[in-house]
Structures are given as C-alpha cells and as structure tokens.
Enzyme design. Structure first.
Site, PDB file in Angstrom:
ATOM      1  N   ASP A  75     -42.928 100.024  -4.880  1.00 40.86           N
ATOM      2  CA  ASP A  75     -41.579 100.534  -4.641  1.00 40.86           C
ATOM      3  C   ASP A  75     -40.711  99.375  -4.161  1.00 40.86           C
ATOM      4  O   ASP A  75     -41.122  98.603  -3.289  1.00 40.86           O
ATOM      5  CB  ASP A  75     -41.577 101.644  -3.585  1.00 40.86           C
ATOM      6  CG  ASP A  75     -40.218 102.324  -3.507  1.00 40.86           C
ATOM      7  OD1 ASP A  75     -39.964 103.218  -4.334  1.00 40.86           O
ATOM      8  OD2 ASP A  75     -39.400 101.945  -2.647  1.00 40.86           O
ATOM      9  N   THR A  76     -39.541  99.251  -4.753  1.00 39.05           N
ATOM     10  CA  THR A  76     -38.633  98.152  -4.423  1.00 39.05           C
ATOM     11  C   THR A  76     -37.319  98.701  -3.909  1.00 39.05           C
ATOM     12  O   THR A  76     -36.785  99.677  -4.455  1.00 39.05           O
ATOM     13  CB  THR A  76     -38.376  97.284  -5.672  1.00 39.05           C
ATOM     14  OG1 THR A  76     -39.621  96.735  -6.107  1.00 39.05           O
ATOM     15  CG2 THR A  76     -37.410  96.142  -5.360  1.00 39.05           C
TER      16      THR A  76
END
Length: 198
Positions: A75-76
């Site tokens: 997840d960014t």
C-alpha cells in the site's frame, strides 16, 4: 519464514495494480494475482504505520481466501506535512492536490507485507519527492489528463506526472508504488527466488 530445504508456497500478489504486476514480473518470480478489495481504513495516525497496516490488512484478506499461499501485498500513500493525500475523487480535487504539492517536498510511504504459513513479515519504504513550482495552466492540464485520479497524491511518476517533479530522494520504485528493494528482501527471506537468487 522458510528454510532452504522447504519448497516455498505459491506466491500471490494481493493487488490488481498493473504497475505492481509489471514490477514483480521483472524480478523473475512466478506468481498469480488475487485482488484484496478491502475498505482501506486504518486506526493509525502516522503515515508510515498507516501504509504498513493497510498492506498487512490486504495480505490477511487474501490469505483467508488462499490458505497455504504466500501472499504479498503493498500500500502506497502520499503525505504532505504529515497529512495523507489519498486518491482524488474528481478532477477539481486533483487540481487542488497539485496546487498544494507545487514547489514543495512531500513524503511517499509504501508498506509491504508478506504473509505465509511461516508467519507475517512487513516493512515500510520512505521516499522524498519535490515538485517544481507549477503554474495554474500546468495544474489544470495535468488534472484534465485524468492520470492522477487513481493514484495516491493525485499523480503518477511513471507517466505524464514525471514532468511535475524536480527531485527525488530515495527509491524510485517506491514512488511507483512497489519498493523493489524491500520486496526483494522479504521474498528472499521467505525462500522465494528473485533475480536468480534465494
């Protein structure tokens, strides 16, 4: 998570992102894709811990459907002054994000989690990105392109958005959304062969 004599479990990428698929393919690992499709909500406040938490949530969601597999999730997120800028819901909101980022340095955090029969391992990569000063016509041009609508912070470094950036401090692939250095370390620790090495 796996010793040298144990055949690693099947590797699953818990992401529908074509960018993550392409980057993981470049490492030479065999995998299939199962999208996590979770509601991305975290109780943490620190952006780095939010990224880690969401990656771990995605890994757990897919692992429940794929018992015995080795699930890789990421997840960014983008943070400016510790405030998280998510995916803009509209062109107008995208333009507002760009105005806020213009001429300033922000943080990109990617959490990566690897969950398998041997347990959970995770980490976070941090990169600093500086936008050049944008004039209003540039802001509107990029917002109208639609490229930033499905991306954290409202821009994509691997496309037209590369023209927004004056400097990067840290790993480029982290800004794309899949920090390869961290991914390689986690996979090798689990006994997965990447780039010809376990």
């Amino acid at each position: 998570m796996a010793d040298q004599h144990t055949r690693p479990a099947e590797l699953i990428l818990a992401s529908g992102s074509p960018r993550r698929r392409e980057l993981l393919s470049s490492l030479g690992a065999a995998f299939r894709v199962v999208s996590a499709d979770i509601e991305e909500v975290s109780t943490h406040q620190d952006p780095a811990e939010v990224a880690r938490d969401l990656a771990e949530q995605k890994a757990r969601a897919v692992a429940r459907r794929e018992p015995g597999a080795l699930v890789l999730a990421s997840d960014t997120l983008v943070a400016l002054d510790a405030q998280i800028l998510g995916k803009p819901p509209s062109e107008a909101e995208n333009a507002e994000y760009l105005r806020r980022l213009s001429g300033r340095t922000h943080s990109v955090y990617s959490g990566v989690a690897l969950l398998g029969p041997g347990g959970l391992a995770s980490g976070v990569e941090h990169t600093l990105v500086t936008f050049r000063a944008l004039d209003e016509s540039e802001v509107l041009y990029y917002a109208r392109s639609g490229e930033g609508l499905d991306k954290a912070g409202g821009y994509g470094i691997q496309g037209l958005g590369s023209a927004l950036i004056s400097r990067i401090e840290g790993e480029y692939s982290n800004v794309v959304g899949f920090p390869l250095g961290l991914v390689i370390r986690l996979l090798r620790a689990a006994g997965v062969s990447v780039w010809g090495q376990t």
